[in-house]
Design an enzyme around this catalytic site. Structure first.
Site, PDB file in Angstrom:
ATOM      1  NE  ARG A 174      -2.158   0.631   3.705  1.00 20.04           N
ATOM      2  CZ  ARG A 174      -1.630   1.627   4.386  1.00 20.04           C
ATOM      3  NH1 ARG A 174      -1.704   2.851   3.941  1.00 20.04           N
ATOM      4  NH2 ARG A 174      -1.009   1.400   5.526  1.00 20.04           N
ATOM      5  NE  ARG A 250      20.565  -4.097   4.657  1.00 17.83           N
ATOM      6  CZ  ARG A 250      21.684  -3.871   3.964  1.00 17.83           C
ATOM      7  NH1 ARG A 250      22.464  -4.886   3.603  1.00 17.83           N
ATOM      8  NH2 ARG A 250      22.046  -2.644   3.648  1.00 17.83           N
ATOM      9  CE1 TYR A 349      11.155  -3.228  12.021  1.00 15.88           C
ATOM     10  CE2 TYR A 349       8.865  -2.799  11.432  1.00 15.88           C
ATOM     11  CZ  TYR A 349      10.061  -2.384  11.973  1.00 15.88           C
ATOM     12  OH  TYR A 349      10.169  -1.119  12.498  1.00 15.88           O
TER      13      TYR A 349
END
Length: 384
Positions: A174, A250, A349
């Site tokens: 989105r 990361r 996440y």
């Protein structure tokens, strides 16, 4: 009331919330953390020289539509009103993010109304892309090449360390483009910052006679035998000593600098261009606008692939990682006496509100399993 000895591995939000909930039900809770502080990556502390409340592992802004979670955090700390208004420097000019009507008009030097801007952006878009497969496809389809290059391409490349053509379209499911002048980064009903920082909030969650916290304490798997159950918020692959290989993350490097006065006039300034090596600069006094400080503490953020000794921030979750994750999840499902929780334990996440929601749900599921005499599963929420 129940009784039994439970171990929480990690004194971040997952361990603290599950621990507190079960402590209130009469369980004896031990919490261990390898770091020298509680609160995990949302740890905050006052800078000794300036008095600024610093988000040590990068900014954490609380935003949620979950009323129970909002009431939960406000039960331990006062949350002050805070709107996240992000700016970005691109092509020698400063714009507001997410891309909104002001950004579009400023970028193109126009004065369009919402309906005009919609039609204009649709003209810029690559309508030949009918089913976007990659991040770049998605961006080109919905905003066109100019806005993509100015605001998305370089930043994404620096953040993820690969071309946007290698990232899935789902990252931009989105696309945040607004055809009004709303520059509040989040849509959520409840948004705010803890008045005295997240560390104080977590301290209060942990303040219960049935909870004991051990910092600077590394967990080893043989400790699990001493407890009725373990809730593990460390890296999933770490539980198995990384024996199938390491899941990719990361990490961030922070370059701290101070400034006398106001360095950038906002909390977050992104740098979208590839030539600028850092992704953004954060100025931490602006995360507490109800306070006043002469001095300022700022951080440049650099993103890179995490090495074994680095703090893992963002799970990569590409095809290769998902395949390895599947193998670890299978192993975990056959492991008794442990439930894997949180961002690292489930390799996802998670925003803070989701972490707290899942922690509350996990604690309740544990109580239900105990009452029913059934096995508590390895995952309250499936990682895949």
């Amino acid at each position: 009331m129940s009784s039994g000895k439970l171990l929480m591995v990690g004194a971040g939000l997952s361990g603290a919330v599950i621990g507190r909930y079960l402590a209130e039900q009469g369980y004896d809770i031990s919490i261990v953390d390898a770091r020298d502080h509680i609160a995990g990556n949302c740890y905050s502390k006052r800078d000794a020289d300036t008095g600024v409340m610093v988000h040590v592992y990068g900014p954490h802004i609380f935003h949620t539509d979950d009323e129970e979670v909002w009431n939960y955090v406000n039960g331990f700390e006062t949350f002050m009103p805070y709107k996240n208004r992000v700016k970005t420097t691109s092509g020698g000019a400063v714009y507001s993010l997410p891309v909104n009507l002001h950004t579009i008009n400023q970028f193109y030097g126009k004065t369009m109304r919402p309906d005009e801007a919609r039609a204009f952006i649709e003209e810029q878009a690559d309508t030949t892309i009918t089913e976007p497969q990659t991040f770049e496809d998605q961006a080109l389809r919905f905003v066109g090449p100019d806005l993509y290059k100015a605001f998305f391409k370089g930043y994404t490349q620096k953040q993820w360390g690969c071309s946007p053509t290698e990232l899935p379209a789902s990252i931009l499911k989105r696309l945040p483009v607004r055809f009004n002048y709303d520059d509040n980064y989040f849509f959520h009903r409840f948004q705010g910052m803890p008045e005295n920082g997240y560390t104080v909030m977590v301290e209060r969650i942990l303040d219960h006679p049935n909870i004991t916290v051990h910092l600077n304490t590394r967990f080893t798997r043989d400790q699990a035998a001493e407890y009725d159950h373990v809730f593990y918020s460390g890296p999933l692959d770490g539980w198995f000593d990384f024996d199938l290989g390491r899941l990719g993350y990361r990490t961030l490097d922070f370059e701290r600098f101070t400034f006398e006065g106001d360095y950038q006039g906002c909390a977050v300034m992104n740098y979208g261009e590839e030539e600028v090596p850092f992704t953004r600069i954060t100025e931490h006094k602006h995360f507490a606008p109800w306070e006043s400080h002469e001095g300022s503490v700022c951080y440049r953020e650099f993103s890179r692939a995490a090495e074994p000794d680095d703090i893992p921030y963002y799970p990569i979750r590409q095809v290769k990682e998902k395949e390895l994750l599947g193998r670890y999840v299978e192993r975990a499902a056959q492991t008794d006496g442990v439930t894997f929780v949180g961002r690292l334990g489930t390799y996802r996440y998670l925003d803070m509100d989701v972490t707290i929601r899942e922690a509350l749900d996990t604690a309740r599921a544990f109580l239900d399993a105990r009452e029913a005499g059934t096995k508590m599963p390895a995952f309250a929420v499936q990682p895949l």
